[in-house]
Design a protein around this motif. Structure first.
Motif, PDB file in Angstrom:
ATOM      1  N   LEU A 604     -15.276  42.442  36.221  1.00 53.28           N
ATOM      2  CA  LEU A 604     -14.889  42.228  37.613  1.00 53.28           C
ATOM      3  C   LEU A 604     -13.880  43.302  37.988  1.00 53.28           C
ATOM      4  O   LEU A 604     -12.818  43.425  37.361  1.00 53.28           O
ATOM      5  N   LEU A 605     -14.237  44.101  39.007  1.00 50.99           N
ATOM      6  CA  LEU A 605     -13.368  45.157  39.502  1.00 50.99           C
ATOM      7  C   LEU A 605     -12.729  44.685  40.807  1.00 50.99           C
ATOM      8  O   LEU A 605     -13.433  44.241  41.725  1.00 50.99           O
ATOM      9  N   VAL A 606     -11.403  44.789  40.899  1.00 52.42           N
ATOM     10  CA  VAL A 606     -10.683  44.296  42.081  1.00 52.42           C
ATOM     11  C   VAL A 606      -9.828  45.425  42.643  1.00 52.42           C
ATOM     12  O   VAL A 606      -8.921  45.928  41.969  1.00 52.42           O
ATOM     13  N   ALA A 615     -16.431  54.244  42.810  1.00 53.27           N
ATOM     14  CA  ALA A 615     -16.239  55.214  41.727  1.00 53.27           C
ATOM     15  C   ALA A 615     -16.149  54.509  40.373  1.00 53.27           C
ATOM     16  O   ALA A 615     -16.741  54.966  39.381  1.00 53.27           O
ATOM     17  N   LEU A 616     -15.431  53.399  40.302  1.00 53.97           N
ATOM     18  CA  LEU A 616     -15.332  52.652  39.043  1.00 53.97           C
ATOM     19  C   LEU A 616     -16.686  52.095  38.628  1.00 53.97           C
ATOM     20  O   LEU A 616     -17.049  52.108  37.443  1.00 53.97           O
ATOM     21  N   ARG A 618     -19.683  53.320  39.296  1.00 55.00           N
ATOM     22  CA  ARG A 618     -20.517  54.402  38.770  1.00 55.00           C
ATOM     23  C   ARG A 618     -20.118  54.758  37.340  1.00 55.00           C
ATOM     24  O   ARG A 618     -20.964  54.985  36.478  1.00 55.00           O
ATOM     25  N   THR A 619     -18.817  54.778  37.084  1.00 57.46           N
ATOM     26  CA  THR A 619     -18.329  55.171  35.753  1.00 57.46           C
ATOM     27  C   THR A 619     -18.699  54.142  34.690  1.00 57.46           C
ATOM     28  O   THR A 619     -19.130  54.494  33.576  1.00 57.46           O
ATOM     29  N   LEU A 620     -18.558  52.870  34.997  1.00 56.69           N
ATOM     30  CA  LEU A 620     -18.695  51.825  33.977  1.00 56.69           C
ATOM     31  C   LEU A 620     -20.115  51.277  33.847  1.00 56.69           C
ATOM     32  O   LEU A 620     -20.459  50.700  32.814  1.00 56.69           O
ATOM     33  N   ARG A 621     -20.934  51.456  34.882  1.00 57.00           N
ATOM     34  CA  ARG A 621     -22.289  50.907  34.820  1.00 57.00           C
ATOM     35  C   ARG A 621     -23.119  51.566  33.725  1.00 57.00           C
ATOM     36  O   ARG A 621     -24.022  50.946  33.151  1.00 57.00           O
ATOM     37  N   ARG A 622     -22.830  52.836  33.387  1.00 56.04           N
ATOM     38  CA  ARG A 622     -23.640  53.564  32.397  1.00 56.04           C
ATOM     39  C   ARG A 622     -23.548  52.937  31.007  1.00 56.04           C
ATOM     40  O   ARG A 622     -24.360  53.229  30.141  1.00 56.04           O
ATOM     41  N   ASP A 623     -22.514  52.046  30.807  1.00 53.67           N
ATOM     42  CA  ASP A 623     -22.383  51.391  29.501  1.00 53.67           C
ATOM     43  C   ASP A 623     -23.113  50.049  29.454  1.00 53.67           C
ATOM     44  O   ASP A 623     -22.987  49.306  28.475  1.00 53.67           O
ATOM     45  N   GLY A 624     -23.880  49.748  30.499  1.00 48.98           N
ATOM     46  CA  GLY A 624     -24.731  48.567  30.475  1.00 48.98           C
ATOM     47  C   GLY A 624     -24.058  47.274  30.892  1.00 48.98           C
ATOM     48  O   GLY A 624     -24.637  46.191  30.735  1.00 48.98           O
ATOM     49  N   TRP A 704      -7.841  58.222  36.897  1.00 46.99           N
ATOM     50  CA  TRP A 704      -8.264  58.030  35.519  1.00 46.99           C
ATOM     51  C   TRP A 704      -9.257  59.119  35.104  1.00 46.99           C
ATOM     52  O   TRP A 704      -9.870  59.783  35.947  1.00 46.99           O
ATOM     53  N   GLU A 705      -9.417  59.247  33.813  1.00 47.71           N
ATOM     54  CA  GLU A 705     -10.470  60.098  33.258  1.00 47.71           C
ATOM     55  C   GLU A 705     -11.563  59.179  32.743  1.00 47.71           C
ATOM     56  O   GLU A 705     -11.289  58.180  32.066  1.00 47.71           O
ATOM     57  N   ASP A 706     -12.807  59.497  33.068  1.00 50.61           N
ATOM     58  CA  ASP A 706     -13.913  58.592  32.767  1.00 50.61           C
ATOM     59  C   ASP A 706     -14.000  58.250  31.286  1.00 50.61           C
ATOM     60  O   ASP A 706     -14.182  57.074  30.922  1.00 50.61           O
ATOM     61  N   GLY A 707     -13.884  59.224  30.411  1.00 49.09           N
ATOM     62  CA  GLY A 707     -14.040  58.967  28.981  1.00 49.09           C
ATOM     63  C   GLY A 707     -13.019  57.968  28.450  1.00 49.09           C
ATOM     64  O   GLY A 707     -13.382  56.940  27.860  1.00 49.09           O
TER      65      GLY A 707
END
Length: 725
Positions: A604-606, A615-616, A618-624, A704-707
């Protein structure tokens, strides 16, 4: 000169001097008698030398010694004023001095003090003694100890002006003080506020625990109210469970608000009576004095109207008088007169609110709720007339009519196959305690032909709390008829396993006040979950009322509440509309099913900035992960109530509620979640404090940095899994 022989034989003559002392002897005896009389007198007698400017005592009798505690040697030579000690500010002393200066008789009552310092009231009569020239040479005083009489007179006076139970001013003294306060307020241009305080549901405390215990609650309430006030404020008891506070010398109306808030909080604290914690709230009506207000009763009446408005608003609240309340007050008085006739004229009708089984998604019952079709005021909700009916005792015939109509209507629905569940009917304390109540229920079932298992009686928690022999006998007799029993508004009164386990009941109903904020208030959630767990442990069903949102319903379902009732399912409906509802019924949504998230971790992103959320995501969805988002704390609580969430990533700076406060509340509601703060600025003090409390797991910075962000989230997911395993 020669003496002849004949002369020698004659006896010499004796001269006797005789003086009549009868008068002097009588006077001496009189003085002796008078002195003995003074010595024997039960009244204190004292003599003062009037010719000496210091007016010293030259005589005191034994009674003086007994009354004052001073021995004769300790009193003689002193002025009588030593008996007043330092208490010289007595108007009677001036009267005494003037009489002595003129040589007149005088009678006064003085506050004197014995040798040991104790106060006594001295009734003193002084008379001058004149010599032959008319000069006053002495003063003779007679004193009597009238302390007991004065105490009795003061007690009689106090009883006429003070409440016997609480020793507070009564209504008569309050009105006197209110007249003075109004005059001072007008003279100095200051504000005067009157607060009328009524204890909520106090009658139920009296009915269930007895008047002695009710008096204990009233006395404790008076003590708490005193503690909320300033020295110059007035607290009075008007009678019953009503108190009034006068707040003089206010600079502005807003100054009364903190006092009212303190009173609400003070009364709401649990009262301990006979080892039990009793919860009692109050409703407060506030009225402010205007320059045109001449009669103090007007201010009391206005505060009373405001107080009843607070009752209608749900109790445990404050309302301020405005001109709009005056017609409502008239309506209330009119209601008292019209209520009995309305029952006879058939102006009351029943609406029915469906109850939903959360697990089976079916209608599990309907509650009968009475409405008054007033010929002039239109349809009235129960909160407008039920309190009046309870005050007048007309709740008994009204309740009987409701039960009869509900059973007749429900029998029709059962016969037509529309409903296969009970109808719930509310029972007042006055109804329940009537000796013929069980017979009345049996007679209604017999007349209407409704099977007993189709009738559920909802009783208030205070009725159940009594749990005496008579109450238990009544409950068991009702159960022997075959009817179901439930406790209404559970948690607002005297919740206790000690009595709950003894009662032959089937269901508890969680009050709407706990359901209202259940998705974001940790206290309400904790109470609700405790009630569910407690009831299930005792093999009772639980129904929550006042469910108005899908989030509330989802939260209750997830935590195994059995049934719900409220506007999210349906508002109360007339019989015809309820039949249409049943024909078209589909269970309302309780939030999205988590089937797609059963095998995936949900984040849950708030954040109140949509571009940050995108942006968050897009970054976190790639991890499923399954990603849910919310634009603020309120929306996030709704999401959490409807979905299983493992990790929460929240911005720190959001309107209405910052991230650390939001996550602190989440911790109380969803302790299994892992909570992370993401912030573009450093607030080390609040963040550190939140980490120490366990409210947040980690603090990350923007940008933040995505990695590294993805790595931190993966670590949080693993941490959450370890916690659950």
């Amino acid at each position: 000169m020669r003496v002849s022989e004949s002369d020698r034989d004659v006896e010499p003559a004796t001269l006797l001097a005789v003086r009549d002392i009868t008068e002097g002897y009588a006077a001496q005896q009189g003085l002796l008698l008078g002195r003995r009389a003074m010595e024997a007198s039960a009244s204190g007698i004292l003599i003062v030398d009037a010719l000496d400017p210091k007016h010293p005592l030259i005589y005191v009798n034994p009674a003086f010694e007994r009354i004052t505690g001073y021995r004769r040697g300790e009193a003689l030579g002193r002025n009588c004023k030593f008996l007043q000690g330092s208490d010289r500010d007595q108007p009677e002393l001036q009267t005494l001095r003037e009489a002595l200066a003129r040589g007149h008789d005088v009678n006064v009552a003085l506050r004197n003090y014995r040798k040991d310092g104790t106060l006594f009231w001295n009734e003193l009569s002084i008379s001058p003694v004149r010599n032959g020239a008319g000069v006053v040479t002495h003063f003779v005083g007679i004193q009597n100890d009238i302390t007991e009489r004065r105490v009795h007179e003061a007690e009689v006076l106090r009883r006429s002006s003070h409440d016997e139970l609480t020793d507070l001013p009564n209504r008569a003294l309050l009105l006197d003080r209110l007249r003075e306060a109004l005059a001072l307020a007008r003279r100095h241009g200051r504000m005067l506020a009157a607060l009328l305080i009524d204890l909520d549901q106090f009658r139920e405390i009296n009915d269930s625990l007895g008047h002695d215990k009710g008096d204990e609650v009233l006395f404790e309430a008076a003590v708490r109210l005193r503690a909320c006030l300033r020295d110059g404020d007035t607290l009075a008891r008007l009678g019953g469970d009503e108190f009034m506070v006068l707040l003089p010398d206010l600079a502005r109306p807003e100054d009364a608000a903190p006092v009212a808030e303190r009173i609400l909080q003070a009364i709401a604290r649990p009262h301990t009576v006979a080892g039990r914690a009793i919860h009692c709230s109050c409703s407060i009506g506030v009225a402010f004095a205007e320059h045109s207000l001449d009669e103090p009763e007007q201010l009391v009446q206005r505060a009373d109207l405001a107080m009843h408005a607070a009752k209608r608003a749900g109790r445990n609240t404050v309302r301020v008088y405005s001109g709009e309340l005056a017609p409502r007050g008239s309506d209330r008085l009119e209601m008292r007169a019209q209520l009995q006739g309305a029952i006879a004229r058939g102006e009351f009708e029943l609406h029915y609110q469906p109850q939903l089984d959360l697990q089976g998604h079916r209608i599990s019952g309907v509650e009968a709720l009475v409405r008054w079709r007033h010929p002039e005021l239109g349809q009235l909700a129960p909160e407008r007339f039920i309190p009046v009916a309870e005050e007048t005792g007309q709740i008994v015939p009204l309740g009987g009519m409701v039960m009869e109509q509900a059973c007749v209507q429900h029998r029709r629905w059962v016969d037509r196959g529309l409903l296969d569940c009970p109808v719930a009917v509310n029972v007042s304390a006055l109804q329940f305690r009537r000796e013929d109540f069980v017979d009345t229920v049996a007679a209604v079932l017999a007349r209407t032909g409704l099977p007993a298992r189709r009738l559920e009686l909802e009783l208030t928690e205070s009725v159940m709390m009594d749990a005496g022999a008579r109450t238990l006998e009544t409950l068991h007799r009702l159960r022997s008829l075959g009817v179901s029993l439930s406790i209404d508004d559970f948690g607002t009164g005297f919740s206790s396993l000690g009595y709950l386990k003894r009662l032959p009941i089937d269901k508890v109903k969680i009050d709407r006040s706990f359901v209202k904020d259940i998705t974001h208030d940790g206290g309400d959630a904790a109470i609700t979950l405790s009630v569910i767990a407690m009831a299930h442990h005792l093999r009772l069903r639980v129904i929550a009322e006042g469910v108005e949102t899908a989030a509330q319903m989802a939260y209750l379902k997830r935590h195994l509440c059995d049934e719900v009732q409220g506007f999210h399912i349906s508002q109360p409906l007339p019989p015809a509309e309820l039949e249409n509802f049943l024909a078209d019924f589909r269970a309302p949504a309780a939030g999205e099913a988590d089937l797609d998230g059963a095998e995936r971790t949900t984040l849950l992103l708030v954040d109140d900035e949509p571009n940050i959320l995108r942006a968050l995501t897009r970054t976190l969805r790639r991890d499923g992960y399954r990603i849910l988002s919310a634009g603020g704390a309120a929306e996030a609580f709704e999401v959490l109530a409807q979905h299983e969430v493992q990790v929460i990533l929240s911005d720190q700076r959001m309107p209405q509620m910052c991230g650390t406060d939001f996550l602190s509340q989440v911790k109380a509601l969803y302790p299994q979640t892992v909570r992370i703060v993401l912030s573009g600025y450093t607030d080390l003090e609040s963040v550190t404090e939140a980490i120490n409390r366990g409210a947040i797991y980690r603090f990350l910075t923007k940008p933040w940095e995505d990695g590294p962000l993805r790595a931190h989230i993966k670590e949080a997911v693993l941490h959450q899994r370890r916690q659950r395993s």
